[in-house]
Design a protein around this motif. Sequence first.
Motif, PDB file in Angstrom:
ATOM      1  N   ASP A 301      70.472  53.716  40.329  1.00 18.24           N
ATOM      2  CA  ASP A 301      71.389  54.022  41.416  1.00 18.24           C
ATOM      3  C   ASP A 301      72.671  54.612  40.936  1.00 18.24           C
ATOM      4  O   ASP A 301      72.919  54.659  40.009  1.00 18.24           O
ATOM      5  CB  ASP A 301      71.894  52.775  42.225  1.00 18.24           C
ATOM      6  CG  ASP A 301      70.242  51.819  42.438  1.00 18.24           C
ATOM      7  OD1 ASP A 301      69.565  52.674  42.779  1.00 18.24           O
ATOM      8  OD2 ASP A 301      70.262  50.606  42.347  1.00 18.24           O
ATOM      9  N   ASN A 302      73.612  54.965  42.091  1.00 19.75           N
ATOM     10  CA  ASN A 302      74.871  55.639  41.839  1.00 19.75           C
ATOM     11  C   ASN A 302      75.920  54.814  41.348  1.00 19.75           C
ATOM     12  O   ASN A 302      76.340  55.325  40.032  1.00 19.75           O
ATOM     13  CB  ASN A 302      75.102  56.118  43.237  1.00 19.75           C
ATOM     14  CG  ASN A 302      74.444  57.298  43.677  1.00 19.75           C
ATOM     15  OD1 ASN A 302      72.932  57.396  43.206  1.00 19.75           O
ATOM     16  ND2 ASN A 302      74.698  57.777  44.785  1.00 19.75           N
ATOM     17  N   GLN A 305      74.138  49.815  40.102  1.00 20.88           N
ATOM     18  CA  GLN A 305      72.996  49.276  39.599  1.00 20.88           C
ATOM     19  C   GLN A 305      72.598  48.535  38.610  1.00 20.88           C
ATOM     20  O   GLN A 305      73.733  48.639  37.647  1.00 20.88           O
ATOM     21  CB  GLN A 305      72.007  50.620  39.310  1.00 20.88           C
ATOM     22  CG  GLN A 305      70.863  50.260  38.599  1.00 20.88           C
ATOM     23  CD  GLN A 305      69.810  50.103  39.199  1.00 20.88           C
ATOM     24  OE1 GLN A 305      69.542  50.440  40.461  1.00 20.88           O
ATOM     25  NE2 GLN A 305      68.483  49.619  38.367  1.00 20.88           N
ATOM     26  N   ILE A 530      74.423  48.154  50.140  1.00 24.05           N
ATOM     27  CA  ILE A 530      73.540  48.859  49.080  1.00 24.05           C
ATOM     28  C   ILE A 530      72.702  47.721  48.354  1.00 24.05           C
ATOM     29  O   ILE A 530      73.231  46.523  48.025  1.00 24.05           O
ATOM     30  CB  ILE A 530      74.559  49.606  47.770  1.00 24.05           C
ATOM     31  CG1 ILE A 530      73.632  50.298  47.075  1.00 24.05           C
ATOM     32  CG2 ILE A 530      75.412  48.530  47.270  1.00 24.05           C
ATOM     33  CD1 ILE A 530      74.364  51.355  46.176  1.00 24.05           C
ATOM     34  N   TYR A 532      69.492  46.350  45.504  1.00 23.51           N
ATOM     35  CA  TYR A 532      68.876  46.327  44.369  1.00 23.51           C
ATOM     36  C   TYR A 532      67.697  45.703  44.143  1.00 23.51           C
ATOM     37  O   TYR A 532      67.557  44.766  45.169  1.00 23.51           O
ATOM     38  CB  TYR A 532      70.028  46.117  43.334  1.00 23.51           C
ATOM     39  CG  TYR A 532      71.086  47.168  43.321  1.00 23.51           C
ATOM     40  CD1 TYR A 532      70.995  48.137  43.011  1.00 23.51           C
ATOM     41  CD2 TYR A 532      72.393  46.396  43.954  1.00 23.51           C
ATOM     42  CE1 TYR A 532      72.280  49.041  42.844  1.00 23.51           C
ATOM     43  CE2 TYR A 532      73.433  47.437  43.863  1.00 23.51           C
ATOM     44  CZ  TYR A 532      73.323  48.684  43.534  1.00 23.51           C
ATOM     45  OH  TYR A 532      74.352  49.599  43.578  1.00 23.51           O
ATOM     46  N   ILE A 592      71.506  51.363  51.641  1.00 23.70           N
ATOM     47  CA  ILE A 592      71.275  52.303  50.612  1.00 23.70           C
ATOM     48  C   ILE A 592      70.170  51.637  49.659  1.00 23.70           C
ATOM     49  O   ILE A 592      70.570  50.471  49.220  1.00 23.70           O
ATOM     50  CB  ILE A 592      72.475  52.749  49.934  1.00 23.70           C
ATOM     51  CG1 ILE A 592      73.538  53.246  51.069  1.00 23.70           C
ATOM     52  CG2 ILE A 592      72.495  53.689  48.859  1.00 23.70           C
ATOM     53  CD1 ILE A 592      74.801  53.688  50.457  1.00 23.70           C
ATOM     54  N   THR A 628      69.418  56.325  47.371  1.00 20.40           N
ATOM     55  CA  THR A 628      70.634  56.291  46.641  1.00 20.40           C
ATOM     56  C   THR A 628      71.024  57.633  46.153  1.00 20.40           C
ATOM     57  O   THR A 628      72.177  57.692  45.661  1.00 20.40           O
ATOM     58  CB  THR A 628      70.642  55.315  45.382  1.00 20.40           C
ATOM     59  OG1 THR A 628      69.430  55.562  44.852  1.00 20.40           O
ATOM     60  CG2 THR A 628      70.375  53.865  45.781  1.00 20.40           C
ATOM     61  N   ASN A 631      73.931  59.027  47.745  1.00 18.29           N
ATOM     62  CA  ASN A 631      75.224  58.520  47.819  1.00 18.29           C
ATOM     63  C   ASN A 631      76.254  59.075  46.713  1.00 18.29           C
ATOM     64  O   ASN A 631      76.740  58.168  45.854  1.00 18.29           O
ATOM     65  CB  ASN A 631      74.870  56.678  47.420  1.00 18.29           C
ATOM     66  CG  ASN A 631      76.113  55.897  47.618  1.00 18.29           C
ATOM     67  OD1 ASN A 631      76.688  55.996  48.572  1.00 18.29           O
ATOM     68  ND2 ASN A 631      76.233  54.718  46.868  1.00 18.29           N
TER      69      ASN A 631
END
Length: 651
Positions: A301-302, A305, A530, A532, A592, A628, A631
């Motif tokens: 991810d951005n 993560q 967001i 995960y 996200i 993501t 993002n």
Amino acid sequence: MLWDYAHIRLIDIRHMLFKAGDKLTSYRFPAAGFLYMVRGNVVFRLNGNKHAAERFHILHSGKGGQLDIDWVREEMEFYFIFYKASLSLTSGSGVRRLFERNSPFQKQYEFAPNAPVALLSQVKEMHRKWLDSSSLERIQIKAMLYQFVYEVERQRQAYGVYPVKPDLVEQAVRYIREYYSQPITLSSIAEQLNYSVAYVAKQFKSKTGTSLIDFLIRTRIDKAQELLLNTDASLQEVAAGVGYTDLSYFIRIFKKTTGVTPGNFKSLALGSAKGSDRPKIRLRLSNAGWAEPSYIVNDHDNHYQYRRKGDLPMVRNTNMSMGAAMLLCLVLMLSACSSGNSPVNSVNAGPSPVSSVQTETSPPDSAANSKSTRVYKDSQGHEVDIPERPQRIVLQGNSIGDLLALGIQPVGVDRRFIEESVYLDKETTPAQDIGFPTNLELVLDLEPDLTMLGYVMDKQYEEVSKISPTVVFDQSKPLSERLPVIGEIVGKKAEAEQLLSEYNRKAENMWSGLHQEGKLAEGETAVVLIYYWNKTMYLMKTGGIPALLYQPQGYKMSEAVKEIEPAEGAPYIEVSPELMHKMLIGDHLFVIYPANADAENSFNELMKTALWSSLPAVKSGKVTFVETKWNYDDMLTSSMLLDEFPKLLAK
């Protein structure tokens, strides 16, 4: 390196005894930790992988790892050591990215140490002091934890002495397959196996039909192919992960062995996979509209993560002196078989979504522009003579989309931010991957006339500025503030202002259209979550998707969300399921998510809970799911998102 940057907090040390015949079923590690087995004989499974262990055995798992002890053959004594690792708020974005993508604290491994006595003494002393409630003792325990980790890592890396001496060739093959990522030569293997170089070479050739070095190369290339296809590692990380510290040499040896460059190999393989019946990874959402994700290989991810299982070896920052770097590059140039820089990746050129600024290749007056200089004062106060119109830019940071939108094709970038982007086809000339941490030898080889640092680590500025004029800028600033700075640095300030003006006009039209169509009510609020793969969730208020949502004509942020701040010492605003109703306050909820099976499975579990179903936004059907890859707030992604956003709301 992350052990240096991370804040480590010892959570618990437990001394355990199991009797013969006892079992342990589906025990989840509450935090990252070690299990050190002092005595006993046991069969256990770590995340489904079965192992048999006797006394003095070590295993490590990240938070959530599942341990099953199937059968204790004789009384088992062991210690649990649990700890938590986090980054401080002052950590740079580069360190955070490394923490997200390659955290050593989530790694899972097990082995029997060669020298267990030192470890046992450390563990016993740590446990004794842990039982003492004195705060002073607790400080000492933290220092002892680092000593314990060092000893475990040292022995784990040195592990490879086999109890039964195997056949020479079999031993060499096993050594190569286990240590292919380390520096290996015929001489080093011969020394390790206690044979002469000539004897090892002759025996290996006789039994396998190939030379030992050819077998080593083939092994490394096979592993590199696996990493390219099955992970989101950059080319620099792949090269380092299979034992090549020089990216250019890795690319040449890969092409010599396979007939194609690593970038072409990955492109061809992915193209073939997309044309087959390879399943598309997607979230199956039943109670809200969602954005159908296109298939992507990269599953990290951005910004927030935690790396999934299967970590890659960390890229090593050698901190080579400039003199040594110059000598190395001279040797490479003298020994190279071909000239020029190999492309790092293969992409097809496509039209930029920002039409007003055309791609600039080699203007007739490029030589004059590159020779004309001006003094620029960067964000750290350095006054630097830089070219009026630099032609060979190396960028350290995630602002690649800003440069491409301005028509600048950099010669060197951290390709992680290209490979996971929505603008994979916007490079006319793919830039060299300078890796992370930045490989200074590669930067030197690229001969830049300007190096741009979006962040700075340690004494990096001093080293890089010896290679080329170097400026530092703050890549964390919002697009409206960052793009004019970048435009001024590269000699395109007017173009940057024009891009922002067109972006703002396009955004106003988009928001006006949504209001007119009744898709957005006046004063409607939104909140961003967001999510995960490991069930961790964070509330986002700035950057990426929030930067678009909270524009003047867009959604509003509720007063309750405005007041929520990260806990002391925490880098992000973590959300637990129990606190969703107190934190996810908004008329519209934007989620996200990374497009991978782990995220899908864990999120589906959350959606079955009463807590999720009772959220106001869920009950009203105002939930939008966004991959993501959107993002980011660089100019290219931001402009493309204006076209994509109405489609997301319509799904």
